[in-house]
Design a protein around this motif. Structure first.
Motif, mmCIF file in Angstrom:
data_model
loop_
_atom_site.group_PDB
_atom_site.id
_atom_site.type_symbol
_atom_site.label_atom_id
_atom_site.label_comp_id
_atom_site.label_asym_id
_atom_site.label_seq_id
_atom_site.Cartn_x
_atom_site.Cartn_y
_atom_site.Cartn_z
ATOM 1 N N GLN A 67 0.839 -1.191 0.000
ATOM 2 C CA GLN A 67 0.000 0.000 0.000
ATOM 3 C C GLN A 67 0.877 1.246 0.000
ATOM 4 O O GLN A 67 2.007 1.223 0.492
ATOM 5 N N GLY A 72 0.325 -0.981 6.088
ATOM 6 C CA GLY A 72 0.633 -2.265 5.475
ATOM 7 C C GLY A 72 2.077 -2.693 5.568
ATOM 8 O O GLY A 72 2.503 -3.596 4.842
ATOM 9 N N ALA A 230 -0.834 -6.152 4.988
ATOM 10 C CA ALA A 230 -1.784 -5.327 4.247
ATOM 11 C C ALA A 230 -3.219 -5.697 4.617
ATOM 12 O O ALA A 230 -4.083 -4.832 4.767
#
Length: 240
Positions: A67, A72, A230
């Motif tokens: 991300q 994440g 994530a």
């Protein structure tokens, strides 16, 4: 190469204050960062080391997160200075992504500014014009990157020219209405490691290439930790 608003490091910019890399949004959030072969061993134990396709050929990168919003990151990696790529250690000093600008000082500074300063910072130069220790350390990191960049780029180009790279798309459902879709990445074909196809690369670049290829292959297993992180981040940020 990693910046929002890079300008030549001249004149009044020499007295600007610089802060810890984690005081700036880019080092905190950048999920995909260019690296050089010399730092692969330091980073491959925590992140996938792969190539990113581009107009100038495959570029070696490290994937820190799936991300790009600062979330994440696998546990223990988001704010660990030893796991910060050289370009982010050097920040806000910037390695140019194109030909150097005409200037007495070819160095660039990202003037976007620190949004979360964690310390009082320090000027780039002292009153008598000498670099401060913080500036020296950052410019040293930039020099290390600059020194190994041509060799790293040449290894990537040769892998591409020999047809040894294959796409590595990352498409995952993270749950809670969020997804990951990263394209443009490439990895060395798994079958190439069991054949003589990599020998020309090793013959030309020696142990540096052999070490990089080995680290690259082993680092791909770190993608599982990124996916877990994530998905956990997606769940934490989901509306309730």
């Amino acid at each position: 190469m990693i910046s929002e608003r890079a300008e030549p490091l001249t004149g009044e910019r020499m007295v600007a204050r610089i802060y810890s890399p984690f005081s700036y949004p880019l080092p905190r959030q950048a999920g995909l960062v260019p690296i050089v072969a010399a730092e692969a061993e330091r980073l491959a134990s925590a992140f996938p080391v792969v190539w990113q396709r581009g107009e100038e050929g495959p570029r070696l990168v490290v994937l820190r997160s799936l991300q790009e919003d600062g979330s994440g990151f696998a546990p223990g990696t988001a704010d660990a200075l030893p796991l910060l790529p050289l370009l982010l250690q050097a920040y806000p000093f910037v390695f140019p992504s194109g030909p150097p600008r005409a200037s007495d000082n070819p160095r660039l500074l990202d003037v976007a500014g620190a949004d979360l300063p964690t310390d009082a910072g320090a000027p780039i130069t002292t009153a008598d014009g000498r670099l401060t220790k913080g500036a020296e350390l950052r410019l040293r990191a930039l020099s290390l990157f600059e020194r190994d960049f041509p060799r790293t780029s040449a290894i990537g180009r040769m892998l591409g020219e020999l047809g040894l790279l294959e796409p590595w798309p990352l498409r995952f459902d993270l749950g809670h209405g969020r997804a990951c879709d990263i394209e443009g990445l490439a990895v060395v074909q798994a079958g190439a490691f069991d054949t003589p196809r990599l020998e020309p690369v090793v013959a030309r670049f020696g142990m540096a290439a052999a070490r990089l290829l080995s680290l690259h292959r082993l680092s791909l297993f770190r993608a599982a930790a990124l996916l877990t992180a994530a998905r956990a981040s997606a769940g934490t940020s989901a509306p309730r």
